[in-house]
Design an enzyme around this catalytic site. Sequence first.
Site, PDB file in Angstrom:
ATOM      1  N   ARG A  14       0.830  -1.218   0.000  1.00 23.03           N
ATOM      2  CA  ARG A  14       0.000   0.000   0.000  1.00 23.03           C
ATOM      3  C   ARG A  14       0.863   1.267   0.000  1.00 23.03           C
ATOM      4  NH1 ARG A  14      -3.887  -0.470   4.789  1.00 23.03           N
ATOM      5  NH2 ARG A  14      -2.160  -1.649   5.652  1.00 23.03           N
ATOM      6  N   LEU A  16       1.325   3.490  -2.262  1.00 21.68           N
ATOM      7  CA  LEU A  16       0.684   4.701  -2.801  1.00 21.68           C
ATOM      8  C   LEU A  16      -0.284   5.290  -1.778  1.00 21.68           C
ATOM      9  CD1 LEU A  16       0.340   6.651  -5.162  1.00 21.68           C
ATOM     10  CD2 LEU A  16      -1.471   5.167  -6.048  1.00 21.68           C
ATOM     11  N   SER A 432     -24.403   1.484  15.153  1.00 20.12           N
ATOM     12  CA  SER A 432     -23.091   1.885  15.649  1.00 20.12           C
ATOM     13  C   SER A 432     -23.138   3.283  16.258  1.00 20.12           C
ATOM     14  CB  SER A 432     -22.060   1.826  14.525  1.00 20.12           C
ATOM     15  OG  SER A 432     -22.426   2.675  13.478  1.00 20.12           O
ATOM     16  N   CYS A 515      -8.456   1.252   1.194  1.00 18.20           N
ATOM     17  CA  CYS A 515      -8.390  -0.142   0.765  1.00 18.20           C
ATOM     18  C   CYS A 515      -9.203  -1.008   1.713  1.00 18.20           C
ATOM     19  CB  CYS A 515      -6.954  -0.639   0.801  1.00 18.20           C
ATOM     20  SG  CYS A 515      -5.884   0.266  -0.298  1.00 18.20           S
ATOM     21  N   HIS A 693     -23.822  11.531   7.282  1.00 20.86           N
ATOM     22  CA  HIS A 693     -22.519  11.792   6.676  1.00 20.86           C
ATOM     23  C   HIS A 693     -22.004  13.185   7.001  1.00 20.86           C
ATOM     24  CE1 HIS A 693     -24.131   8.471   4.287  1.00 20.86           C
ATOM     25  NE2 HIS A 693     -22.883   8.080   4.253  1.00 20.86           N
TER      26      HIS A 693
HETATM   27  N1  GLN Z   1     -25.437  -1.538  11.985  1.00 20.68           N
HETATM   28  C1  GLN Z   1     -24.469  -0.935  11.130  1.00 20.68           C
HETATM   29  C2  GLN Z   1     -24.057   0.403  11.705  1.00 20.68           C
HETATM   30  O1  GLN Z   1     -24.859   1.018  12.338  1.00 20.68           O
HETATM   31  C3  GLN Z   1     -25.009  -0.707   9.743  1.00 20.68           C
HETATM   32  C4  GLN Z   1     -23.983  -0.125   8.840  1.00 20.68           C
HETATM   33  C5  GLN Z   1     -24.410   0.079   7.426  1.00 20.68           C
HETATM   34  O2  GLN Z   1     -25.576   0.142   7.122  1.00 20.68           O
HETATM   35  N2  GLN Z   1     -23.483   0.222   6.522  1.00 20.68           N
HETATM   36  O3  GLN Z   1     -22.952   0.855  11.510  1.00 20.68           O
END
Ligand code: GLN
Length: 756
Positions: A14, A16, A432, A515, A693
């Site tokens: 890895r 790069l 999460s 990656c 996000h």
């Molecule tokens: N249960 C996961 C989280 O909350 C779901 C992640 C996802 O949808 N990519 O991170």
Amino acid sequence: MRYIHGFPRIGEQRELKKALENYWNKNINRDELQKTAKELRIRHWNYQKDAGIDYISSNDFSFYDLMIDTIVMMGAEPARYRDIEDSFERYFAMARGDSKHKALAMTKWLNTNYHYFVPEIEPGQKFSPNTEKIVSEYTEAKENGIKTKINLIGPVTFLDFARGTKGNDPLDELESAVEIYAEILRTISRLDKNITVQFDEPALVKDPSKKMLKALESAYSKLSNIAGNIDIFVSTYFEHANEAVDVLVNTDIKGIGLDFVYGPKNLDSVEKIAKSGKLLIAGVVDGRNIWVSDIDGKVEFLNKLPIEKEQVIVSSSCSLLHVPYTLRYEEKMDKNVKSWLSFALEKLDELRIIDKLYRGETLGIDEEPYLKNRKVNKTRKSSVQIHSLSVKERLESLTYTQKERQMPAPQRLKIQHEVLKYPILPTTTIGSFPQTAEVRKLRKDFKEGAIGEKEYKSKIKEFIDYCVKVQEEAGLDVLVHGEFERNDMVEYFGEMLEGVTFSQNGWVQSYGSRCVKPPIIFGDISRPKPMTVEWITYAQSRTEKIMKGMLTGPVTMLNWSFVRDDLPKETVYKQMALAIADEVADLQDAGIKIIQVDEAAFKEGYPLRSENRAQYERVAVEAFKISTAVAKPETQIHTHMCYSDFNDIMPTIDAMDADVITIETARNGNRLLEAFKNYNYQKEVGAGVYDIHSPRIPSVEELEKEIADRLSVFPASKLWVNPDCGLKTRKWEEVIPSLENMVKATRNIRAKIVTL
Ligand code: GLN
Ligand code: ZN
């Protein structure tokens, strides 16, 4: 002749990735980054040359993504980046954004886990050619004694994968784009006496429209006649390209690349190519999976093709970008499993040997991989490491009750409401919570043996305690434990399953410097012991509220792994489903009343061709149902899917038969809601009310509006309130007020509904 569509560029260690990140963090300067890039390119060319590959690519290197490179080549950088004068900085701004510029959107490269960046095309888009990268890579290779073919993403794919900025169809700009490609070819033609150019046109493998085929015809009729000293190859992969071949055989291109591993129907095109006198680049070595090729089988396949050998170039099925570099750093992997694998470098040797045998050439003494290969494929077939009688018997004796839940959804939901007693508009999260540096360090310390299991567990439990406290204080109805023990939703489970292994160095580029190291499903899958029960029951013991158990579903587990190729995929899905079902059963027995089985990769696993959809849907739905059928009527099953366009798959979503589905609706301006509006969905839905996000904290007012919007689609009795997705990339100081606001907004709306 031996052909490789393209080679991975991130570096076997890895290099790069590291250089890029050091450059972004200002630890190295631009010259140092360029130096690493150059070393890697030369090393990769030499690997291919030493392995006896004839067609080695230049312009398959990229600092971030080949689509962005193509945007630059076409002079099609969106106007919002034009204020950045330095072209290198502009490039990275498109890729990653900066304080003033939003990055380009990113999406999956067909059905792989590689992401490309989406070009933005205006109506009447102006293009201008920029051949700097093409010329410099070609010249660099030549100076190092390597004659390369030049890889370009073709005009049809470039435009088809682009987004029209004003609702326009980018393909309408074909003519002016082809003008630019023609100019680029003129520049290329001056580089050498004769040159091969590979145009990647994978867009043509997905049910091409008439418009696309017409575009293909007009583009290549023109481009194949620009310069007499250029041979043009059009390369396709991942599925059959029969419609495209019908068009291309009538142009003056020199050769066509077809994938015989993932597009068996390509066989229908071989005679046509034979008759046209064009070359067939026959993709027989799997470029996107990691199993040793059955060399004898491949040679036999090639021998049977209805085409003269002189017209055949033996090739990888696609760019090797999608597989890791080499097995030579795998020191810990089981010796047998390792002997069954073939990464990029090993594939180069396979390709050479297949080609030699096909042409009747004698193998060198150092080419014993051929003999070994025969043995390896035999041991794999009979190895007890792969084949588990109990797993097989279990699959064969699957009963109806293991495939279907025992009560229709409306009745189940009624019972669940009586047992679970949650209010209308119940609030929850997707699973999460913030993965802080502290959490990551804790897992790393444990993995490396710096701390023992006891200390590790008690620290994870402290994180769970905190997470439960935060959720109780915010006033959420259904809580989660926070997933602090998980590095990744697929890897975590993969590590605990029999039949699944991991490489040490099997990195594959996902996007830019990012990656992934996908799990390797090599054998029959089973779950030796509970994987999540300890954490979830601990979390439940800390609260009176309902604790939701959290699992990754079988479809997602497979779609994000390298899957064995010696069994029908359907069987592997079912094995995985049964392993997950065991966990669902144990959670249920341990008193967990709601269990979420995440299927983040369900939609992206859809086949490229509509003719294969029904089969995928059948298999994927069946797998999901097997993983959850064990749930009693009163146990509530949730599933979660990240952003997907559901418009055309509502019946399939329905057929999965989850009691509640949570989806990502806020981020994309609620477009998803349309799908549900037009479908009489009887189960419950958590339609995400804010985008996770962004670090932005949504206000109560704004969230009320989001909830109200969803109430125009779903009755209050069926709607849940939650964020779009998991909160692991956020900070606690963002998560806490966001969830507090979400609960406040929900309560305000509930009050209005009750008073109505
Ligand atoms: N249960 C996961 C989280 O909350 C779901 C992640 C996802 O949808 N990519 O991170
Ligand atoms: Zn998600």
